[in-house]
Motif scaffolding. Structure first.
Motif, mmCIF file in Angstrom:
data_model
loop_
_atom_site.group_PDB
_atom_site.id
_atom_site.type_symbol
_atom_site.label_atom_id
_atom_site.label_comp_id
_atom_site.label_asym_id
_atom_site.label_seq_id
_atom_site.Cartn_x
_atom_site.Cartn_y
_atom_site.Cartn_z
ATOM 1 N N ASN A 56 2.068 6.421 7.542
ATOM 2 C CA ASN A 56 1.943 7.591 6.661
ATOM 3 C C ASN A 56 1.709 7.199 5.204
ATOM 4 O O ASN A 56 1.450 8.070 4.367
ATOM 5 C CB ASN A 56 3.210 8.446 6.751
ATOM 6 C CG ASN A 56 3.462 8.975 8.157
ATOM 7 O OD1 ASN A 56 2.519 9.243 8.900
ATOM 8 N ND2 ASN A 56 4.723 9.103 8.523
ATOM 9 N N LEU A 57 1.786 5.911 4.904
ATOM 10 C CA LEU A 57 1.639 5.447 3.526
ATOM 11 C C LEU A 57 0.202 5.038 3.210
ATOM 12 O O LEU A 57 -0.063 4.491 2.132
ATOM 13 C CB LEU A 57 2.569 4.256 3.276
ATOM 14 C CG LEU A 57 4.066 4.498 3.537
ATOM 15 C CD1 LEU A 57 4.850 3.183 3.375
ATOM 16 C CD2 LEU A 57 4.615 5.562 2.598
ATOM 17 N N SER A 58 -0.703 5.307 4.111
ATOM 18 C CA SER A 58 -2.090 4.883 3.931
ATOM 19 C C SER A 58 -2.674 5.398 2.616
ATOM 20 O O SER A 58 -2.551 6.579 2.276
ATOM 21 C CB SER A 58 -2.947 5.387 5.100
ATOM 22 O OG SER A 58 -4.293 5.001 4.934
ATOM 23 N N GLY A 59 -3.305 4.497 1.865
ATOM 24 C CA GLY A 59 -3.955 4.833 0.609
ATOM 25 C C GLY A 59 -3.056 4.751 -0.602
ATOM 26 O O GLY A 59 -3.535 4.891 -1.740
ATOM 27 N N CYS A 60 -1.769 4.514 -0.396
ATOM 28 C CA CYS A 60 -0.836 4.457 -1.525
ATOM 29 C C CYS A 60 -1.108 3.220 -2.373
ATOM 30 O O CYS A 60 -1.454 2.155 -1.861
ATOM 31 C CB CYS A 60 0.597 4.448 -1.006
ATOM 32 S SG CYS A 60 1.823 4.822 -2.268
ATOM 33 N N ARG A 61 -0.944 3.357 -3.690
ATOM 34 C CA ARG A 61 -1.240 2.249 -4.605
ATOM 35 C C ARG A 61 -0.239 2.236 -5.754
ATOM 36 O O ARG A 61 0.617 3.111 -5.865
ATOM 37 C CB ARG A 61 -2.664 2.387 -5.149
ATOM 38 C CG ARG A 61 -2.899 3.663 -5.951
ATOM 39 C CD ARG A 61 -4.359 3.808 -6.313
ATOM 40 N NE ARG A 61 -5.179 4.043 -5.134
ATOM 41 C CZ ARG A 61 -6.503 3.975 -5.121
ATOM 42 N NH1 ARG A 61 -7.152 3.662 -6.246
ATOM 43 N NH2 ARG A 61 -7.184 4.226 -4.028
ATOM 44 N N ALA A 62 -0.364 1.219 -6.589
ATOM 45 C CA ALA A 62 0.579 1.013 -7.681
ATOM 46 C C ALA A 62 0.688 2.241 -8.576
ATOM 47 O O ALA A 62 -0.313 2.893 -8.896
ATOM 48 C CB ALA A 62 0.154 -0.201 -8.513
ATOM 49 N N LEU A 110 -6.468 -10.790 4.775
ATOM 50 C CA LEU A 110 -6.987 -9.459 4.530
ATOM 51 C C LEU A 110 -7.589 -9.389 3.131
ATOM 52 O O LEU A 110 -7.385 -10.292 2.317
ATOM 53 C CB LEU A 110 -5.857 -8.428 4.654
ATOM 54 C CG LEU A 110 -5.094 -8.410 5.985
ATOM 55 C CD1 LEU A 110 -3.835 -7.564 5.874
ATOM 56 C CD2 LEU A 110 -5.981 -7.910 7.117
ATOM 57 N N ASN A 111 -8.326 -8.343 2.846
ATOM 58 C CA ASN A 111 -8.840 -8.145 1.494
ATOM 59 C C ASN A 111 -7.664 -7.943 0.540
ATOM 60 O O ASN A 111 -6.839 -7.050 0.744
ATOM 61 C CB ASN A 111 -9.771 -6.935 1.444
ATOM 62 C CG ASN A 111 -11.062 -7.164 2.200
ATOM 63 O OD1 ASN A 111 -11.540 -8.288 2.301
ATOM 64 N ND2 ASN A 111 -11.624 -6.103 2.756
ATOM 65 N N VAL A 112 -7.608 -8.763 -0.497
ATOM 66 C CA VAL A 112 -6.480 -8.718 -1.423
ATOM 67 C C VAL A 112 -6.740 -7.629 -2.455
ATOM 68 O O VAL A 112 -7.382 -7.851 -3.483
ATOM 69 C CB VAL A 112 -6.260 -10.087 -2.092
ATOM 70 C CG1 VAL A 112 -5.054 -10.028 -3.036
ATOM 71 C CG2 VAL A 112 -6.058 -11.167 -1.042
ATOM 72 N N THR A 113 -6.233 -6.445 -2.164
ATOM 73 C CA THR A 113 -6.443 -5.287 -3.035
ATOM 74 C C THR A 113 -5.148 -4.813 -3.703
ATOM 75 O O THR A 113 -5.207 -4.116 -4.714
ATOM 76 C CB THR A 113 -7.022 -4.112 -2.226
ATOM 77 O OG1 THR A 113 -6.066 -3.713 -1.235
ATOM 78 C CG2 THR A 113 -8.319 -4.513 -1.534
ATOM 79 N N GLY A 114 -4.016 -5.165 -3.114
ATOM 80 C CA GLY A 114 -2.747 -4.655 -3.619
ATOM 81 C C GLY A 114 -2.485 -3.220 -3.210
ATOM 82 O O GLY A 114 -1.456 -2.646 -3.578
ATOM 83 N N GLN A 115 -3.381 -2.621 -2.451
ATOM 84 C CA GLN A 115 -3.234 -1.243 -1.992
ATOM 85 C C GLN A 115 -2.898 -1.226 -0.498
ATOM 86 O O GLN A 115 -3.239 -2.156 0.237
ATOM 87 C CB GLN A 115 -4.522 -0.456 -2.234
ATOM 88 C CG GLN A 115 -4.942 -0.376 -3.691
ATOM 89 C CD GLN A 115 -6.247 0.361 -3.879
ATOM 90 O OE1 GLN A 115 -6.710 1.062 -2.970
ATOM 91 N NE2 GLN A 115 -6.844 0.229 -5.045
ATOM 92 N N LEU A 116 -2.265 -0.155 -0.074
ATOM 93 C CA LEU A 116 -1.912 -0.013 1.332
ATOM 94 C C LEU A 116 -3.072 0.619 2.096
ATOM 95 O O LEU A 116 -3.026 1.784 2.499
ATOM 96 C CB LEU A 116 -0.636 0.822 1.465
ATOM 97 C CG LEU A 116 0.625 0.172 0.894
ATOM 98 C CD1 LEU A 116 1.804 1.131 0.960
ATOM 99 C CD2 LEU A 116 0.949 -1.115 1.638
#
Length: 370
Positions: A56-62, A110-116
């Motif tokens: 449910n946390l998909s797309g969450c970011r800093a 994985l792609n290092v984006t820092g995002q979920l």
């Protein structure tokens, strides 16, 4: 012509009856012979996996705040990605969580984006070994895969060791192992562990012998549920599957609440929550010998494994790592089995039976046309 048609029809009918008598192509039997497991397993799973809610946390970011992030922080703290001095149980996507996500993405290529992103969350919710990927601030995964100018991945070793590189001393290379007496394991299950130990002794200068004396054995294997006194409580189906301690502790603990399956057995039961016992055992034995986690997905020491999959053959990365610790078995021919051995626990025999039946049906159809 009429006789030929009737014969073909009868043949096809018979073949369909034979076809229906075969069970679905699944191989492996759940063994309800551990005292902590129920005697009658359900035909359909009734469980919620430990980390299912993370999706449910998909797309969450800093900078964002979302219910459930505190539980994700607990996950990352458990596996070493958030140190004690940065750990808090708020639902804010703070700097410590972003750093943890980036390190995790790097460790798992994985792609290092820092995002979920979806791919990161799909990796996070997979069943996995309970051992941390990062210990005392040092990663036990040789993270990242350097690429050359053409973008191709170099084939480099990614095996790792526990901090301090602990190993069994030269005076203790003929190791004994025993099972927790309360588990009452069947000979079939004991045999699985014997095979798992053999996979490591085939490539390194180590031997393993089962003993009935649990208290004096070098390696002690047990199935437990929930909190079992070592500070690493299990969490039910498809969370942390097992954990093991570095040499010379010799402790190997498996979650008794998993739907463990022994591949190739009769009386098959297919559940989406099936976990192949040997696959997990081979991985945890690697920890008992001093190996940490690997960032190579085909390696036995990769931290995660999907349910209903089987992955038991040592990859070259595993072999290189254990031989770095103990040297090569003189009888080892120096070649590894194919690195990718992960598959559904349906097994080869089920596929062969269905292939044979398909061939018979094809013959029947030909006869019908004639």
């Amino acid at each position: 012509m009429k006789f030929g048609f009737q014969f073909a029809s009868a043949a096809i009918t018979a073949l369909l009856l034979v076809f229906s008598s075969f069970p679905p192509p699944v191989s492996g039997r759940f063994f309800p012979n551990i005292t902590s497991l129920p005697r009658d397993l359900p035909l359909k799973p009734n469980f919620t996996t430990a980390w299912e809610s993370f999706q449910n946390l998909s797309g969450c970011r800093a900078g964002e705040k979302l219910d459930g992030l505190s539980k994700l922080k607990k996950y990352f703290h458990h596996f070493g990605y958030i140190p004690d001095n940065a750990y808090n149980l708020t639902d804010l996507f703070d700097d410590s969580l972003e750093s943890a996500v980036k390190t995790y993405q790097k460790n798992f290529n994985l792609n290092v984006t820092g995002q979920l992103d979806d791919r990161t969350l799909r990796q996070i919710v997979l069943p996995r070994c309970g051992n941390a990927d990062i210990v005392n601030g040092s990663t036990t995964m040789n993270s990242g895969r350097p690429a050359n100018s053409t973008g191709q991945i170099h084939s480099v070793g990614r095996y790792s060791f526990f901090p301090g590189t602990p190993r069994w001393p030269a005076s203790r290379r003929d190791l004994t192992y025993a099972f927790l007496p309360n588990n009452q394991l069947s000979p079939e299950v004991r045999s699985v562990f014997g095979t798992a130990f053999d996979r490591w002794s085939e490539v390194a200068t180590l031997t393993f012998t089962e003993t009935d004396n649990y208290l004096t054995a070098d390696i002690r294997v047990g199935f437990f549920s929930g909190d079992h006194g070592d500070g690493e409580a299990f969490d039910g189906a498809l969370g942390t599957l097992a954990h093991a301690f570095s040499p010379p502790s010799g402790r190997l603990h498996l979650d008794g609440d998993e739907n463990w399956v022994v591949a190739g057995s009769n009386g098959d039961i297919a559940l989406p929550s099936a976990v192949d016992l040997e696959s997990v055992a081979v991985h945890e034995i690697g920890h008992l010998l001093g190996l940490g986690h690997s960032s190579i997905e085909s390696a036995i020491m990769y931290p995660t494994i999907s349910s209903r999959t089987r992955k038991v053959e040592l990859a070259q990365d595993d072999i290189d790592g254990v031989q770095q610790l103990y040297g090569s078995n003189p009888n080892f021919n120096g070649t590894s089995t194919p690195s990718i051995q992960e598959r559904d626990t349906s097994g080869a025999h089920g596929e062969e039976r269905w292939g044979f039946v398909t061939l018979l049906l094809a013959v029947g159809l030909i006869l019908l046309c004639v």
